[in-house]
Enzyme design. Structure first.
Site, PDB file in Angstrom:
ATOM      1  N   ALA A  88      63.458  11.093  99.672  1.00  0.00           N
ATOM      2  CA  ALA A  88      63.834  12.353  99.201  1.00  0.00           C
ATOM      3  C   ALA A  88      64.174  12.746  98.185  1.00  0.00           C
ATOM      4  CB  ALA A  88      64.610  13.129 100.549  1.00  0.00           C
ATOM      5  N   GLY A 138      63.251   8.429 102.745  1.00  0.00           N
ATOM      6  CA  GLY A 138      61.845   9.362 103.160  1.00  0.00           C
ATOM      7  C   GLY A 138      60.745   8.844 102.947  1.00  0.00           C
ATOM      8  N   GLU A 148      60.129   6.522 105.745  1.00  0.00           N
ATOM      9  CA  GLU A 148      59.968   7.596 106.784  1.00  0.00           C
ATOM     10  C   GLU A 148      58.387   7.838 107.114  1.00  0.00           C
ATOM     11  OE1 GLU A 148      64.454   9.111 108.045  1.00  0.00           O
ATOM     12  OE2 GLU A 148      63.798   9.410 105.984  1.00  0.00           O
ATOM     13  N   GLU A 158      69.691   4.525 102.303  1.00  0.00           N
ATOM     14  CA  GLU A 158      70.328   6.084 102.285  1.00  0.00           C
ATOM     15  C   GLU A 158      71.947   5.773 102.284  1.00  0.00           C
ATOM     16  OE1 GLU A 158      66.556   7.307 104.014  1.00  0.00           O
ATOM     17  OE2 GLU A 158      67.764   5.430 103.928  1.00  0.00           O
TER      18      GLU A 158
HETATM   19  N1  T1G Z   1      65.554  11.445  94.121  1.00  0.00           N
HETATM   20  C1  T1G Z   1      65.430  12.198  92.555  1.00  0.00           C
HETATM   21  N2  T1G Z   1      65.465  11.628  91.610  1.00  0.00           N
HETATM   22  C2  T1G Z   1      65.270  10.229  91.627  1.00  0.00           C
HETATM   23  C3  T1G Z   1      65.125   9.409  93.020  1.00  0.00           C
HETATM   24  C4  T1G Z   1      65.117  10.080  93.977  1.00  0.00           C
HETATM   25  N3  T1G Z   1      64.921   9.717  95.388  1.00  0.00           N
HETATM   26  N4  T1G Z   1      64.904   8.227  92.681  1.00  0.00           N
HETATM   27  C5  T1G Z   1      64.942   8.106  91.251  1.00  0.00           C
HETATM   28  N5  T1G Z   1      65.134   9.124  90.597  1.00  0.00           N
HETATM   29  C6  T1G Z   1      65.144   9.491  89.339  1.00  0.00           C
HETATM   30  C7  T1G Z   1      66.426   8.689  88.486  1.00  0.00           C
HETATM   31  O1  T1G Z   1      67.735   9.392  88.863  1.00  0.00           O
HETATM   32  C8  T1G Z   1      65.929   8.542  87.003  1.00  0.00           C
HETATM   33  O2  T1G Z   1      66.073   9.668  86.442  1.00  0.00           O
HETATM   34  C9  T1G Z   1      64.324   8.410  87.504  1.00  0.00           C
HETATM   35  O3  T1G Z   1      63.894   8.942  88.600  1.00  0.00           O
HETATM   36  C10 T1G Z   1      64.094   6.781  87.388  1.00  0.00           C
HETATM   37  O4  T1G Z   1      64.896   6.185  88.380  1.00  0.00           O
HETATM   38  C11 T1G Z   1      65.122  11.981 103.939  1.00  0.00           C
HETATM   39  C12 T1G Z   1      67.622  11.396 103.229  1.00  0.00           C
HETATM   40  C13 T1G Z   1      63.044   3.768  93.032  1.00  0.00           C
HETATM   41  C14 T1G Z   1      64.214   1.621  92.664  1.00  0.00           C
HETATM   42  O5  T1G Z   1      67.945   5.930  97.552  1.00  0.00           O
HETATM   43  O6  T1G Z   1      66.480   3.151  93.854  1.00  0.00           O
HETATM   44  O7  T1G Z   1      65.351   9.486 101.203  1.00  0.00           O
HETATM   45  O8  T1G Z   1      67.645   9.081  84.660  1.00  0.00           O
HETATM   46  O9  T1G Z   1      66.154   4.590  86.774  1.00  0.00           O
HETATM   47  O10 T1G Z   1      64.969   1.416  87.737  1.00  0.00           O
HETATM   48  O11 T1G Z   1      66.009  10.150 105.139  1.00  0.00           O
HETATM   49  O12 T1G Z   1      65.099   4.839  91.391  1.00  0.00           O
HETATM   50  O13 T1G Z   1      65.244   8.974  84.271  1.00  0.00           O
HETATM   51  O14 T1G Z   1      66.479  11.183  84.785  1.00  0.00           O
HETATM   52  O15 T1G Z   1      66.428   4.328  89.152  1.00  0.00           O
HETATM   53  O16 T1G Z   1      62.741   2.070  88.159  1.00  0.00           O
HETATM   54  C15 T1G Z   1      66.619   7.445  99.390  1.00  0.00           C
HETATM   55  C16 T1G Z   1      66.572   5.936  94.901  1.00  0.00           C
HETATM   56  C17 T1G Z   1      66.791   9.066  98.984  1.00  0.00           C
HETATM   57  C18 T1G Z   1      66.010   5.439  96.321  1.00  0.00           C
HETATM   58  C19 T1G Z   1      63.269   2.934  90.839  1.00  0.00           C
HETATM   59  N6  T1G Z   1      65.863   6.729  98.345  1.00  0.00           N
HETATM   60  N7  T1G Z   1      66.057   5.290  93.942  1.00  0.00           N
HETATM   61  O17 T1G Z   1      64.389   2.146  90.115  1.00  0.00           O
HETATM   62  O18 T1G Z   1      64.273   3.816  87.946  1.00  0.00           O
HETATM   63  S1  T1G Z   1      67.396   9.604 100.386  1.00  0.00           S
HETATM   64  C20 T1G Z   1      66.733   6.113  97.316  1.00  0.00           C
HETATM   65  C21 T1G Z   1      65.947   3.955  93.578  1.00  0.00           C
HETATM   66  C22 T1G Z   1      66.329   9.891 101.549  1.00  0.00           C
HETATM   67  C23 T1G Z   1      65.707  10.675 104.005  1.00  0.00           C
HETATM   68  C24 T1G Z   1      66.744  10.406 103.039  1.00  0.00           C
HETATM   69  C25 T1G Z   1      65.354   3.773  92.260  1.00  0.00           C
HETATM   70  C26 T1G Z   1      64.084   2.979  92.442  1.00  0.00           C
HETATM   71  P1  T1G Z   1      66.362   9.767  85.015  1.00  0.00           P
HETATM   72  P2  T1G Z   1      65.287   4.629  88.207  1.00  0.00           P
HETATM   73  P3  T1G Z   1      64.043   2.318  88.497  1.00  0.00           P
END
Ligand code: T1G
Length: 711
Positions: A63, A106, A109, A129
């Protein structure tokens, strides 16, 4: 049709592409787009199946985390993606999810709401998460156990660890691995299943196990969470949600999951951990050094000194596939250093972290040497010798003589001035501090210390290299102890003062441990060795302000030869197996020394212990910020989480202070100043922000004031 979601008809298969760079976050508009397309395809008789795929480097990485802050502000967030995913699942035409890169949170999911999942071989899927202090909130804790079984689902949701595609296939999360072009493979797969009746994940119960076995699984999971994620609420909530999946029908399980999700989302822990998520990315951004700044290639390295730090640093480069020279003065020291490295790799192989082949390959990248002559080809040199200025200047003088133009000359010093070290060369613009933390091959933090002359190119190169080395690089200015150690000094001072005023040694450690620190300050001192601080204090005694109270306890212990674990006696005593116990003799001696020093003994609460130690950190952090030795408060937070065992779920010392409220912190510091003297003089920035009702997170240095950012 939103430009975030597009659809193409490939011979009767609708290929739906999600294109929301950089990570295809499942923002509301993306979900809407997918929803619309799937509904349309189901009304289109020519279409027989649907493939959902991500554009760019990944499937959906979750998400949109940015949306959570808004939800917290509005204190409301509706049903989230649950209804949308039910509609995906209710598609009459089979929906095949094609996964590359990551399907996280998400994203997984969404994938599990599809009827089939195919994946590229190097893809990863997971529910991370809990790392954001929340749990899956769109049915992940209900669908995952139905696909992967209860044990694996609870492990994935509670730990947040992703699994690779091959394991996901074995677990039943993924139905097929695609060799070659994923899109082509997914369309072919969709054609094959187009005539089959769709199977909804929510209707699959065959893997939900029996009550008795499940009870054992959940008990073990709670025990593990209690140990490995001590103090965190989200892992326990995730376990409760998966447990609900085994006890309740799907719809009721989702309701329970949502309740737990919201409890976590509106918690301080979640806002702290989301601060950390974005913070770990923000520290890589250096004002005044744009992303386009050219960087130097680092294809080879060299390390001076094969001691604990030097050996660990050599392993870091070898682990990243970079050939590295390792130099010592004498053969015996070199042999000892190599033997320690070999032992580390052997231990990792024994624990199954990687294979013997990988260990051999890494060892082969480390070349021992007794001469500087081999250094001429190194792109980067890191000096990790004994912590003495004279020796370091001698080494840098030598490096200046032998290293090729353009080679980066770095020092792993933890306290000494980079500018003074650089003055031993004719090329201070390539001299920089790269302060690793012990054990260097384990600790994620790398303090990158900017000297007065260090060029933007060298800084950009080291910041980028830190990511390649698997580290979190944080740029700091060149003051004594830089950021981490400079703040650690008052923290450890207060811990000693508290003991001298009557707090028990264990009580001090327990209070900070219960606060969430990985280890109490006195146990950390015993682990690191009391003699290191003692030698530095003696070297800087001339800098002590007359009449200002300073702790005596550790100096006394060192005078007795009690240097900590290495002498099996320090604050505590240790037996052959390094089992720790309180040494009553020392407790009595300390009481005697305190009374001699006229220090009144009193009962001290754990609350005061925590406040004295943590607010000492915060107050010094405020000084560092206003002096410009750290770029932002979050930089300090990331340093303390990754180098000093500060609990991530509290966001770091500066974020924690903001959470408590700077007004309260400031008042408490004033009280300590009134009681304990000028060591507690409030930092002007703390005073100002407290009076203005502002936070450290909001604080930005006026342009030109940065010492970390720009001289
Ligand atoms: N939402 C918004 N921005 C995100 C994002 C996300 N989910 N994931 C990454 N970014 C932004 C990050 O801040 C950065 O921004 C750019 O993307 C590149 O990321 C409903 C509630 C996927 C493994 O926890 O682990 O889903 O600094 O530098 O090293 O149940 O990003 O360039 O401005 O990390 O290649 C669950 C989070 C959400 C995964 C890629 N998902 N992301 O790594 O790039 S909660 C996560 C990561 C959810 C549901 C629930 C990593 C990556 P900027 P990066 P990367």
């Amino acid at each position: 049709m939103s430009e975030l979601v597009r659809v193409e008809n490939v011979d009767g298969v609708a290929v739906v592409t999600i294109d929301n760079p950089p990570v295809n976050a499942l923002a509301a508009s993306v979900a809407e787009g997918i929803d619309t397309v799937i509904a349309a395809v189901n009304r289109d008789a020519d279409m027989r199946a649907i493939v959902v795929i991500g554009a760019g480097k990944t499937f959906v990485a979750g998400a949109d985390i940015n949306a959570f802050a808004k939800m917290r502000e509005s204190k409301s967030c509706g049903p989230g993606h649950l209804p949308f995913l039910l509609r995906v699942e209710d598609s009459a035409k089979p929906v095949v999810m094609a996964i590359h890169g990551t399907a996280l949170g998400g994203g997984l999911e969404l994938a599990m709401a599809g009827h089939y999942r195919v994946a590229a071989k190097d893809a990863q899927v997971g529910q991370p998460e809990v790392r954001l202090g929340i749990i899956p909130g769109a049915g992940g804790t209900q669908r995952l156990p139905r696909l992967a079984g209860v044990a694996k689902a609870v492990e994935m949701c509670a730990s947040g660890e992703p699994v690779r595609a091959a394991e996901a296939l074995k677990l039943g999360i993924v139905d097929e691995l695609i060799e070659g072009d994923l899109r082509v493979g997914a369309v072919a797969f969709a054609r094959r299943v187009a005539t089959e009746s769709v199977r909804k994940t929510r209707d699959r119960g065959e893997k939900l196990g029996e009550a008795a076995t499940n009870a054992a699984i959940f008990a073990t999971a709670r025990e593990n969470a209690g140990k490995k994620q001590r103090g965190m609420m989200a892992p326990l909530a995730a376990i409760n949600a998966v447990e609900a999946a085994t006890k309740l029908p799907f719809a009721e399980g989702c309701v329970r999951e949502r309740e737990l999700f919201l409890e976590c989302l509106f918690s301080e822990q979640s806002s702290a951990l989301i601060h950390v998520f974005f913070g770990e990315r923000e520290v890589a951004k250096i004002p005044g050094i744009p992303k386009e700044t050219s960087v130097r290639a680092v294809k080879s390295a060299a390390v001076v000194g094969a001691g604990t730090m030097g050996g660990g640093i050599a392993m870091v480069f070898a682990n990243a596939g970079i050939p590295v020279l390792l130099k010592e003065m004498e053969q015996a020291a070199l042999d000892r250093g190599l033997a320690t490295i070999r032992a580390h790799y052997a231990n990792s192989v024994k624990r199954g972290r990687f294979t013997q082949d990988i260990a051999d390959a890494r060892m082969a990248l480390i070349t021992p040497t007794l001469s500087y002559d081999d250094f001429s080809g190194a792109d980067m040199v890191i000096e990790a010798a004994f912590e003495g200025m004279a020796l370091k200047k001698e080494i840098f003088g030598e490096l200046d003589r032998v290293c090729k133009p353009g080679s980066i000359l770095a020092s792993n010093t933890s306290t000494l001035s980079i500018d003074e070290i650089a003055s031993a060369t004719a090329r201070p613009e390539v001299v920089i501090g790269t302060h690793f933390f012990s054990p260097a091959n384990v600790m994620r933090l790398l303090e990158v210390v900017r000297g007065a002359a260090t060029s933007p190119e060298v800084i950009a190169t080291c910041m980028q290299l830190s990511k390649r080395l698997g580290k979190i690089g944080v740029l700091v200015g060149n003051c004594r102890g830089f950021v981490g150690n400079r703040m650690f000094h008052p923290y450890r001072r207060e811990a000693q003062f508290l003991v001298e005023e009557g707090a028990g040694i264990e009580a001090v450690d327990k209070a900070l441990y219960d606060f969430g620190m990985a280890m109490g300050p006195l146990s950390v001192a015993d682990l690191a060795g009391l003699d290191i601080g003692w030698r530095i204090r003696k070297e800087h005694r001339h800098l002590d302000k007359p009449g200002v109270r300073r702790p005596f306890a550790e100096d006394k212990l060192c005078e007795m030869g009690r240097f900590g674990q290495k002498t099996r006696a320090g604050w505590y005593k240790y037996d052959e197996q390094r089992r720790v116990s309180v040494d009553v003799e020392i407790v009595e001696l300390l009481r005697g020394w305190s009374l001699e020093a006229g220090i009144a003994q009193r009962e001290i609460s754990s609350e005061e212990i925590v406040e004295r130690c943590i607010y000492a950190l915060v107050n010094e952090g405020a000084r560092i910020l206003e002096e410009g030795y750290a770029l932002r408060a979050v930089d300090i937070d990331i340093i303390y989480l990754n180098g000093y065992g500060f609990p991530a779920y509290r966001g770091g010392p500066m974020w924690y202070a903001d959470t408590v409220g700077l007004k309260k912190v400031y008042e408490r510091v004033r009280e300590f100043q009134a009681r304990h003297g000028e060591t507690w003089e409030p930092a002007p920035l703390l005073k100002r922000l407290a009076e203005e009702g502002k936070t450290f997170a909001e604080f930005r240095l006026e342009t030109g004031q940065e010492r970390a950012g720009r001289r």
